[in-house]
Design an enzyme around this catalytic site. Structure first.
Site, PDB file in Angstrom:
ATOM      1  N   GLU A 100       0.819  -1.193   0.000  1.00 51.59           N
ATOM      2  CA  GLU A 100       0.000   0.000   0.000  1.00 51.59           C
ATOM      3  C   GLU A 100       0.856   1.247   0.000  1.00 51.59           C
ATOM      4  OE1 GLU A 100      -3.600  -2.116   2.450  1.00 51.59           O
ATOM      5  OE2 GLU A 100      -2.210  -0.824   3.503  1.00 51.59           O
ATOM      6  N   CYS A 134       7.261  -7.089   7.352  1.00 56.08           N
ATOM      7  CA  CYS A 134       8.470  -6.573   8.018  1.00 56.08           C
ATOM      8  C   CYS A 134       8.889  -7.583   9.064  1.00 56.08           C
ATOM      9  CB  CYS A 134       8.161  -5.229   8.692  1.00 56.08           C
ATOM     10  SG  CYS A 134       9.574  -4.525   9.561  1.00 56.08           S
ATOM     11  N   CYS A 138       7.458  -5.209  15.550  1.00 51.06           N
ATOM     12  CA  CYS A 138       7.000  -4.285  16.599  1.00 51.06           C
ATOM     13  C   CYS A 138       5.565  -4.649  16.992  1.00 51.06           C
ATOM     14  CB  CYS A 138       7.075  -2.839  16.113  1.00 51.06           C
ATOM     15  SG  CYS A 138       8.733  -2.363  15.624  1.00 51.06           S
ATOM     16  N   GLY A 179       7.044  -1.942   5.975  1.00 55.30           N
ATOM     17  CA  GLY A 179       8.430  -2.376   5.912  1.00 55.30           C
ATOM     18  C   GLY A 179       9.436  -1.460   6.578  1.00 55.30           C
ATOM     19  N   GLU A 180      10.633  -2.007   6.754  1.00 57.47           N
ATOM     20  CA  GLU A 180      11.733  -1.264   7.363  1.00 57.47           C
ATOM     21  C   GLU A 180      12.710  -0.890   6.239  1.00 57.47           C
ATOM     22  OE1 GLU A 180      12.838   0.275  10.139  1.00 57.47           O
ATOM     23  OE2 GLU A 180      14.590   0.600   8.885  1.00 57.47           O
ATOM     24  N   LEU A 234      11.719   5.951  17.971  1.00 57.80           N
ATOM     25  CA  LEU A 234      12.341   5.687  19.274  1.00 57.80           C
ATOM     26  C   LEU A 234      11.328   5.018  20.199  1.00 57.80           C
ATOM     27  CD1 LEU A 234      15.217   6.265  20.145  1.00 57.80           C
ATOM     28  CD2 LEU A 234      14.396   8.320  21.278  1.00 57.80           C
ATOM     29  N   HIS A 235      10.190   5.651  20.361  1.00 55.78           N
ATOM     30  CA  HIS A 235       9.016   5.086  21.041  1.00 55.78           C
ATOM     31  C   HIS A 235       9.160   4.800  22.531  1.00 55.78           C
ATOM     32  CE1 HIS A 235       7.275   5.055  17.160  1.00 55.78           C
ATOM     33  NE2 HIS A 235       7.655   3.872  16.761  1.00 55.78           N
ATOM     34  N   ASN A 309      -2.644   4.083  16.598  1.00 61.24           N
ATOM     35  CA  ASN A 309      -3.821   3.667  15.821  1.00 61.24           C
ATOM     36  C   ASN A 309      -4.099   2.210  16.129  1.00 61.24           C
ATOM     37  OD1 ASN A 309      -4.130   6.072  14.256  1.00 61.24           O
ATOM     38  ND2 ASN A 309      -2.331   5.442  13.094  1.00 61.24           N
ATOM     39  N   CYS A 354      -0.660   5.497   9.842  1.00 63.14           N
ATOM     40  CA  CYS A 354       0.568   4.769  10.118  1.00 63.14           C
ATOM     41  C   CYS A 354       0.307   3.513  10.932  1.00 63.14           C
ATOM     42  CB  CYS A 354       1.531   5.642  10.898  1.00 63.14           C
ATOM     43  SG  CYS A 354       2.198   6.912   9.885  1.00 63.14           S
TER      44      CYS A 354
HETATM   45  N1  SAH Z   1       9.766   0.591   9.699  1.00 65.28           N
HETATM   46  C1  SAH Z   1       9.883   1.987   9.801  1.00 65.28           C
HETATM   47  C2  SAH Z   1       8.945   2.748   8.906  1.00 65.28           C
HETATM   48  C3  SAH Z   1       7.543   2.234   8.757  1.00 65.28           C
HETATM   49  S1  SAH Z   1       6.519   2.410  10.161  1.00 65.28           S
HETATM   50  C4  SAH Z   1       9.760   2.434  11.244  1.00 65.28           C
HETATM   51  O1  SAH Z   1       9.371   1.622  12.076  1.00 65.28           O
HETATM   52  O2  SAH Z   1      10.088   3.582  11.532  1.00 65.28           O
HETATM   53  C5  SAH Z   1       6.189   4.169  10.161  1.00 65.28           C
HETATM   54  C6  SAH Z   1       5.824   4.723  11.529  1.00 65.28           C
HETATM   55  O3  SAH Z   1       4.532   4.259  11.950  1.00 65.28           O
HETATM   56  C7  SAH Z   1       6.799   4.308  12.612  1.00 65.28           C
HETATM   57  O4  SAH Z   1       7.137   5.384  13.438  1.00 65.28           O
HETATM   58  C8  SAH Z   1       5.979   3.295  13.364  1.00 65.28           C
HETATM   59  O5  SAH Z   1       6.449   3.094  14.646  1.00 65.28           O
HETATM   60  C9  SAH Z   1       4.604   3.894  13.305  1.00 65.28           C
HETATM   61  N2  SAH Z   1       3.547   2.970  13.673  1.00 65.28           N
HETATM   62  C10 SAH Z   1       3.550   1.627  13.526  1.00 65.28           C
HETATM   63  N3  SAH Z   1       2.401   1.103  13.994  1.00 65.28           N
HETATM   64  C11 SAH Z   1       1.654   2.125  14.441  1.00 65.28           C
HETATM   65  C12 SAH Z   1       0.363   2.228  15.024  1.00 65.28           C
HETATM   66  N4  SAH Z   1      -0.378   1.166  15.209  1.00 65.28           N
HETATM   67  N5  SAH Z   1      -0.072   3.448  15.362  1.00 65.28           N
HETATM   68  C13 SAH Z   1       0.677   4.552  15.123  1.00 65.28           C
HETATM   69  N6  SAH Z   1       1.894   4.529  14.571  1.00 65.28           N
HETATM   70  C14 SAH Z   1       2.387   3.321  14.236  1.00 65.28           C
HETATM   71 FE1  SF4 Z   2       8.510  -2.907  10.866  1.00 57.94          FE
HETATM   72 FE2  SF4 Z   2       8.353  -0.270  11.313  1.00 57.94          FE
HETATM   73 FE3  SF4 Z   2       6.233  -1.888  11.745  1.00 57.94          FE
HETATM   74 FE4  SF4 Z   2       8.334  -2.010  13.353  1.00 57.94          FE
HETATM   75  S1  SF4 Z   2       6.965  -0.248  13.084  1.00 57.94           S
HETATM   76  S2  SF4 Z   2       7.232  -3.770  12.482  1.00 57.94           S
HETATM   77  S3  SF4 Z   2      10.000  -1.664  11.947  1.00 57.94           S
HETATM   78  S4  SF4 Z   2       7.185  -1.469   9.795  1.00 57.94           S
END
Ligand code: SAH
Ligand code: SF4
Length: 381
Positions: A100, A134, A138, A179-180, A234-235, A309, A354
């Site tokens: 997507e 990915c 996470c 993806g990463e 970072l989270h 989300n 996201c």
């Molecule tokens: N893999 C990379 C880029 C894709 S994810 C990364 O992790 O940075 C893009 C962003 O969306 C990241 O900051 C990720 O942590 C965030 N994200 C993932 N799941 C989410 C969710 N359920 N709610 C809000 N943000 C989320």
């Molecule tokens: Fe992969 Fe980014 Fe999702 Fe983590 S947040 S699983 S690195 S896409």
């Protein structure tokens, strides 16, 4: 058509830059023709062959016919959010998998700039995917729950921009889809090379790569992609919480990650964008804001607080209250003087926000008022 999109084809995307350059070079054809071919496909996104590209040497047409396709991916559906600010594109790849991409439109005239309405108009940002699934897993991420399926080629990354350009003029690209990106590093660098050259001409300052914190990728980033923005997911402000919510943190410990970021910033002088997902009771307390503030003391950083989300039943996380998000922001801004924004939520009703990017369009026909469009021409912007 359907069968050819699934059948493995030896013909590659013309947007696979390294490949087309090497084929042209081997055939003694100048690489200067390549941007002309890209421009033609950009202007004729539904063309099925490249015979219509004007003014190429005869040998180029023969080579293109034999070895390349204008696009290897197909735009199969588009869903428009109720407020029409967000469009999610479902794109089928040559290997039959889908990814997507999301187009987000911001009207710059709506904000105030220097007391007056802002100049400019609608500007669009495209969120692209770099992998199918990915492997980083996470716990809060819909893509992470799919596991890893495959890497996109650089051409497939670029084709997302080609498809999206049919909807809107794209000014910014963010690698925040599925993806990463640092786990598909060569394709990432190659695709950004194409984005910033003719005919796309995107400024590197308008491209942002978001990473979970792949240290060896960060170490190379400035050398390979100067001026491109780096965003780091970072989270959490400490290693324990980070490991709980992001298994990749074990391989890339926080201390080492911060050292890599410091070296990156010393070298590049670029601001670093820190993404911080707000999870109720997990990482959203005042003490966490203080820890984060101290962690970032030596950095020029912008923190983006991201409301979580929800990703369906498999997740135990809850979104932080607005109050907690505001308090968190207040500590970072007021005490640590860190520019801190709260991410504007877009496209939630079409799961285009996201972390919700997991291929699910067919289920959304009746969801949240999103319109499923089988033909792009149905969409009027
Ligand atoms: N893999 C990379 C880029 C894709 S994810 C990364 O992790 O940075 C893009 C962003 O969306 C990241 O900051 C990720 O942590 C965030 N994200 C993932 N799941 C989410 C969710 N359920 N709610 C809000 N943000 C989320
Ligand atoms: Fe992969 Fe980014 Fe999702 Fe983590 S947040 S699983 S690195 S896409």
């Amino acid at each position: 058509m359907a069968s050819s999109s699934k059948a493995p084809s030896s013909r590659r995307s013309v947007f696979d830059a390294v490949h087309i350059r090497s084929e042209f070079s081997a055939a003694g054809i100048s690489a200067h023709f390549i941007p002309l071919i890209w421009k033609y496909v950009l202007q004729n996104p539904r063309c099925s062959d490249l015979d219509g590209v004007p003014s190429l040497p005869a040998a180029a047409y023969a080579l293109l016919r034999q070895k390349f396709r204008p696009t290897t991916s197909t735009l199969t559906a588009a869903a428009d959010s109720k407020d029409r600010t967000t469009t999610k594109l479902l794109i089928c790849l040559q290997n039959g998998e889908s990814v997507e991409a999301v187009v987000m439109r911001y009207d710059t005239r709506l904000g105030k700039y220097d007391g007056k309405p802002r100049p400019g108009g609608v500007r669009s940002t495209l969120c692209v995917s770099s992998q199918v699934g990915c492997k980083m897993g996470c716990r809060f991420c819909a893509t992470g729950t799919m596991g890893f399926k495959s890497n996109l080629s650089s051409g497939e990354i670029v084709e997302q921009l080609v498809h999206a350009s049919r909807y809107s003029q794209i000014r910014n690209v963010v690698f925040m889809g599925m993806g990463e990106p640092m786990n598909n590093y060569n394709a990432l660098v190659e695709a950004i090379g194409v984005f910033t050259g003719s005919p796309f001409q995107l400024s590197p300052k308008r491209i942002t790569v978001s990473t979970v914190g792949i240290i060896h990728g960060i170490n190379k980033f400035n050398g390979d992609l100067p001026k491109v923005n780096l965003a780091v997911s970072l989270h959490a402000p400490d290693q324990d919480i980070r490991c709980q919510i992001m298994p990749a943190a074990r391989a890339f410990p926080l201390g080492k990650l911060m050292n890599a970021l410091q070296s990156y910033q010393n070298e590049s002088k670029q601001t670093i964008f820190i993404e911080y997902i707000m999870l109720d009771g997990v990482n959203d307390q005042e003490e966490h804001a203080h820890q984060l503030g101290k962690l970032l003391e030596t950095f020029k950083a912008v923190v983006n607080l991201i409301p979580f989300n929800p990703i369906g039943s498999s997740s135990n996380f809850k979104t932080s209250s607005d109050q907690n998000v505001k308090n968190f922001q207040k500590v970072l801004k007021g005490i640590y003087r860190i520019r801190t924004t709260i991410r504007q939520q877009m496209g939630q009703d079409i799961a285009g926000a996201c972390g919700q990017l997991v291929v699910s369009l067919p289920d959304e026909r009746s969801a949240g008022g999103a319109t499923l469009l089988s033909d792009i021409e149905d969409l009027r912007i």
